[in-house]
Design a protein around this motif. Structure first.
Motif, PDB file in Angstrom:
ATOM      1  N   GLU A 281     -44.794 116.111  32.035  1.00 16.99           N
ATOM      2  CA  GLU A 281     -46.130 115.990  31.468  1.00 16.99           C
ATOM      3  C   GLU A 281     -46.806 117.365  31.390  1.00 16.99           C
ATOM      4  N   GLU A 282     -46.618 118.188  32.439  1.00 15.27           N
ATOM      5  CA  GLU A 282     -47.178 119.542  32.412  1.00 15.27           C
ATOM      6  C   GLU A 282     -46.516 120.383  31.323  1.00 15.27           C
ATOM      7  N   PHE A 283     -45.209 120.195  31.150  1.00 13.91           N
ATOM      8  CA  PHE A 283     -44.507 120.937  30.113  1.00 13.91           C
ATOM      9  C   PHE A 283     -45.034 120.566  28.732  1.00 13.91           C
ATOM     10  N   LEU A 284     -45.252 119.285  28.509  1.00 15.53           N
ATOM     11  CA  LEU A 284     -45.788 118.848  27.219  1.00 15.53           C
ATOM     12  C   LEU A 284     -47.184 119.405  26.988  1.00 15.53           C
ATOM     13  N   THR A 285     -48.009 119.401  28.029  1.00 17.60           N
ATOM     14  CA  THR A 285     -49.360 119.952  27.904  1.00 17.60           C
ATOM     15  C   THR A 285     -49.316 121.438  27.581  1.00 17.60           C
ATOM     16  N   TYR A 286     -48.376 122.151  28.190  1.00 18.54           N
ATOM     17  CA  TYR A 286     -48.270 123.592  27.976  1.00 18.54           C
ATOM     18  C   TYR A 286     -47.790 123.925  26.567  1.00 18.54           C
ATOM     19  N   THR A 287     -46.831 123.161  26.043  1.00 16.12           N
ATOM     20  CA  THR A 287     -46.236 123.494  24.746  1.00 16.12           C
ATOM     21  C   THR A 287     -47.082 123.029  23.577  1.00 16.12           C
ATOM     22  N   ARG A 288     -47.967 122.050  23.794  1.00 19.50           N
ATOM     23  CA  ARG A 288     -48.809 121.601  22.688  1.00 19.50           C
ATOM     24  C   ARG A 288     -49.839 122.666  22.344  1.00 19.50           C
ATOM     25  N   PRO A 289     -50.122 122.882  21.062  1.00 17.72           N
ATOM     26  CA  PRO A 289     -51.226 123.785  20.700  1.00 17.72           C
ATOM     27  C   PRO A 289     -52.550 123.235  21.220  1.00 17.72           C
ATOM     28  N   LEU A 290     -53.462 124.141  21.523  1.00  6.85           N
ATOM     29  CA  LEU A 290     -54.764 123.708  22.018  1.00  6.85           C
ATOM     30  C   LEU A 290     -55.516 122.941  20.926  1.00  6.85           C
ATOM     31  N   THR A 291     -55.858 121.720  21.231  1.00  6.75           N
ATOM     32  CA  THR A 291     -56.641 120.933  20.287  1.00  6.75           C
ATOM     33  C   THR A 291     -58.108 121.336  20.389  1.00  6.75           C
ATOM     34  N   PRO A 292     -58.880 121.138  19.333  1.00  8.49           N
ATOM     35  CA  PRO A 292     -60.307 121.508  19.386  1.00  8.49           C
ATOM     36  C   PRO A 292     -61.028 120.780  20.516  1.00  8.49           C
ATOM     37  N   LEU A 293     -62.045 121.435  21.045  1.00  6.16           N
ATOM     38  CA  LEU A 293     -62.838 120.842  22.124  1.00  6.16           C
ATOM     39  C   LEU A 293     -63.692 119.703  21.597  1.00  6.16           C
ATOM     40  N   THR A 294     -63.772 118.643  22.387  1.00  2.37           N
ATOM     41  CA  THR A 294     -64.686 117.539  22.103  1.00  2.37           C
ATOM     42  C   THR A 294     -65.831 117.647  23.099  1.00  2.37           C
ATOM     43  N   GLU A 387     -51.789 138.894  39.524  1.00  2.11           N
ATOM     44  CA  GLU A 387     -52.148 138.157  38.309  1.00  2.11           C
ATOM     45  C   GLU A 387     -50.956 137.426  37.706  1.00  2.11           C
ATOM     46  N   ARG A 388     -49.736 137.768  38.139  1.00  2.00           N
ATOM     47  CA  ARG A 388     -48.554 137.090  37.607  1.00  2.00           C
ATOM     48  C   ARG A 388     -48.542 135.614  37.956  1.00  2.00           C
ATOM     49  N   VAL A 389     -49.356 135.222  38.935  1.00  2.00           N
ATOM     50  CA  VAL A 389     -49.374 133.814  39.332  1.00  2.00           C
ATOM     51  C   VAL A 389     -49.847 132.920  38.193  1.00  2.00           C
ATOM     52  N   PHE A 390     -50.555 133.512  37.193  1.00  2.00           N
ATOM     53  CA  PHE A 390     -51.013 132.732  36.039  1.00  2.00           C
ATOM     54  C   PHE A 390     -49.983 132.689  34.912  1.00  2.00           C
ATOM     55  N   GLN A 391     -48.861 133.380  35.071  1.00  2.00           N
ATOM     56  CA  GLN A 391     -47.829 133.338  34.041  1.00  2.00           C
ATOM     57  C   GLN A 391     -47.006 132.068  34.165  1.00  2.00           C
ATOM     58  N   ALA A 392     -46.582 131.555  33.021  1.00  2.00           N
ATOM     59  CA  ALA A 392     -45.772 130.338  33.012  1.00  2.00           C
ATOM     60  C   ALA A 392     -44.472 130.574  33.770  1.00  2.00           C
ATOM     61  N   GLY A 393     -44.134 129.644  34.649  1.00  2.00           N
ATOM     62  CA  GLY A 393     -42.892 129.731  35.397  1.00  2.00           C
ATOM     63  C   GLY A 393     -43.010 130.440  36.730  1.00  2.00           C
ATOM     64  N   VAL A 394     -44.137 131.116  36.982  1.00  2.00           N
ATOM     65  CA  VAL A 394     -44.342 131.824  38.241  1.00  2.00           C
ATOM     66  C   VAL A 394     -45.125 130.918  39.181  1.00  2.00           C
ATOM     67  N   THR A 395     -44.593 130.688  40.367  1.00  2.00           N
ATOM     68  CA  THR A 395     -45.258 129.791  41.309  1.00  2.00           C
ATOM     69  C   THR A 395     -45.090 130.314  42.728  1.00  2.00           C
ATOM     70  N   ALA A 396     -46.101 130.091  43.538  1.00  2.00           N
ATOM     71  CA  ALA A 396     -46.040 130.444  44.956  1.00  2.00           C
ATOM     72  C   ALA A 396     -45.816 129.208  45.818  1.00  2.00           C
ATOM     73  N   THR A 397     -45.649 128.042  45.181  1.00  2.00           N
ATOM     74  CA  THR A 397     -45.483 126.783  45.894  1.00  2.00           C
ATOM     75  C   THR A 397     -44.054 126.286  45.731  1.00  2.00           C
ATOM     76  N   GLU A 398     -43.428 125.922  46.812  1.00  2.00           N
ATOM     77  CA  GLU A 398     -42.064 125.413  46.743  1.00  2.00           C
ATOM     78  C   GLU A 398     -42.036 124.093  45.964  1.00  2.00           C
ATOM     79  N   GLY A 399     -41.171 124.053  44.965  1.00  2.00           N
ATOM     80  CA  GLY A 399     -41.066 122.843  44.153  1.00  2.00           C
ATOM     81  C   GLY A 399     -42.073 122.773  43.037  1.00  2.00           C
ATOM     82  N   GLY A 402     -44.813 125.902  38.075  1.00  2.00           N
ATOM     83  CA  GLY A 402     -45.257 127.186  37.558  1.00  2.00           C
ATOM     84  C   GLY A 402     -46.086 127.071  36.293  1.00  2.00           C
ATOM     85  N   LEU A 403     -46.582 125.869  36.002  1.00  2.00           N
ATOM     86  CA  LEU A 403     -47.376 125.656  34.789  1.00  2.00           C
ATOM     87  C   LEU A 403     -48.810 125.242  35.090  1.00  2.00           C
ATOM     88  N   GLY A 404     -49.068 124.746  36.309  1.00  2.21           N
ATOM     89  CA  GLY A 404     -50.394 124.216  36.622  1.00  2.21           C
ATOM     90  C   GLY A 404     -51.503 125.229  36.451  1.00  2.21           C
TER      91      GLY A 404
END
Length: 436
Positions: A281-294, A387-399, A402-404
């Motif tokens: 679900e996170e992967f789908l959210t990441y790959t979808r283009p940003l939809t306009p704000l409501t 700041e790399r913690v905000f890059q996709a795939g980079v995580t400091a949490t086991e398991g 890296g997308l949240g």
């Protein structure tokens, strides 16, 4: 006549595409050029003082004093106008250069006419004007004014109709020599402007070619990204169905397993299937283009309370409490997207929070928006990540996927806000969402 000369110099240069990066760099360069013009003021003053020293003509000294005062005043006014952010730098630069020409011609006249030592400055100045001002009415004005002034001045000097204009300290110059110098100076000005325009055209051509190549690369990358988005979406969609089946079957089988070890294994299987569904679900959210704000008006405190309630079960399992503090904070936002960003932050906090600790959600209203902070007592963000913690795939949490954090920051920035992670005093992490 000047229009004809401008046409002879070549076709008008095409305007470059309005690229923000290029505009910003050009703005910076042009501001620097106008600022460094102040360096020429001491040179002009030295020339004026040297001429006044070797020539005791009262009219020359008075004229040079007025011109120096006028030049210094003009430089101050130019810098003041440049400091105002609403000014358009290309127009300011053209106006600044055009206003300099009459002053230069007056200095030329006051320091000996076509015999003046200042004459050698005019052709290079016209080259620089062609490069920076470009083919426009300003350059036509500058070139036309210079030719209309220097041509008659050379004729008048050669005919001896303006006695006392030449500097006798440099020796007598024949009338023929003065006429030739005036003619050469006029030709040098036209050639200088032509060379400047040619240089500008070459620079614009190189920039335009670089932008064209960049656009072509961007189109290729956009096509590849679209293909990956479609393929990733289809793959994730295909995997979600069997995962849902596995979750349901694991729940049913766990009820029929008699041994305690078997039930525990089925529970692990079910939890892993749930985790895989969340990652997809996170992967789908990441790959979808940003939809306009409501956009709608909501209370940030109520939003934080709702997110706390959603995680009450997980918090109990991990022996962690989630508390909400602060006050009401009306906020104009896309409630669904902002809730998604806050959920990601709370989930990250719950994963690292030690048993018995508290995850705090604090909401504070601001003059223009709100600040929401999520605080935990986990190990904190490793310094090497930064700041790399905000890059996709980079995580400091086991398991972690890296997308949240990537998704959360993207959604916050879509609201023109900012998400930052800070070390919390006493240990842990403080995630701050600043929203306008």
């Amino acid at each position: 006549m000047i229009a004809g000369m401008m046409g002879w110099m070549g076709p008008p240069s095409q305007s470059l595409p309005p690229e923000s990066i290029v505009e910003r760099e050009v703005d910076r360069i042009l501001r620097g050029i106008i600022h460094t013009r102040a360096l020429f003021a001491p040179i002009a003053i030295v020339v004026a003082l040297s001429v006044a020293w070797i020539d005791d003509s009262p009219w020359r000294r008075a004229a040079l004093a007025v011109l120096v005062l006028f030049g210094v005043t003009g430089a101050i006014v130019s810098r003041w106008r440049l400091a105002r952010p609403e000014r358009e730098i290309p127009n300011e630069l053209a106006l600044s250069f055009a206003a300099t020409v009459p002053v230069q011609l007056l200095v030329l006249t006051a320091t000996g006419g076509v015999d003046s030592p200042v004459a050698v400055v005019l052709p290079p100045f016209m080259v620089l004007s062609g490069v920076l001002v470009g083919r426009s009415r300003w350059l036509a004005f500058m070139l036309g004014t210079a030719i209309a002034w220097i041509g008659p001045l050379a004729v008048l000097q050669a005919l001896g109709l303006v006695p006392g204009l030449s500097l006798t300290a440099y020796g007598a110059i024949s009338p023929v020599h003065q006429a030739l110098v005036g003619l050469l100076l006029v030709v040098a000005l036209v050639v200088g402007a032509t060379v400047g325009l040619a240089l500008r055209g070459g620079l614009e051509g190189m920039v335009a070619q670089a932008l064209l190549l960049r656009d072509q690369q961007l189109r290729v990358l956009a096509d590849q990204a679209h293909d990956l988005e479609v393929a990733g979406g289809e793959l994730a969609h295909e995997l979600k169905n069997p995962l849902s089946s596995i979750q349901g079957l694991a729940a049913l089988v766990s009820r029929e397993v008699e041994s305690e070890k078997g039930a525990a294994r089925m529970a692990v299987l079910r939890d892993e299937a749930v985790r895989m569904s969340e990652i997809l679900e996170e992967f789908l959210t990441y790959t979808r283009p940003l939809t306009p704000l409501t956009m709608s008006t909501t209370d940030a405190l109520a939003l934080a309370t709702r997110v706390r309630d959603l995680h009450e079960g997980v918090a109990v399992e991990r022996h962690v409490r989630v508390v909400v503090s602060g006050g009401a904070a009306p906020l104009r936002c896309d409630e669904r997207k902002l809730q998604r960003a806050l959920i990601n932050l709370v989930q990250n906090a719950l994963k690292v929070a030690p048993g018995g600790s508290v995850v705090e959600l604090d909401v504070q209203a601001r003059d223009a928006g709100a600040v929401i902070e999520v605080r935990d007592r986990g190990p904190g963000i490793p310094e090497e990540l930064g700041e790399r913690v905000f890059q996709a795939g980079v995580t400091a949490t086991e398991g972690g996927s890296g997308l949240g954090l990537t998704i959360a920051r993207t959604l916050v920035r879509q609201h023109d806000g900012e998400l930052t992670l800070l070390p919390r005093p006493g240990g842990g992490t403080l995630a701050r969402m600043e929203l306008p």
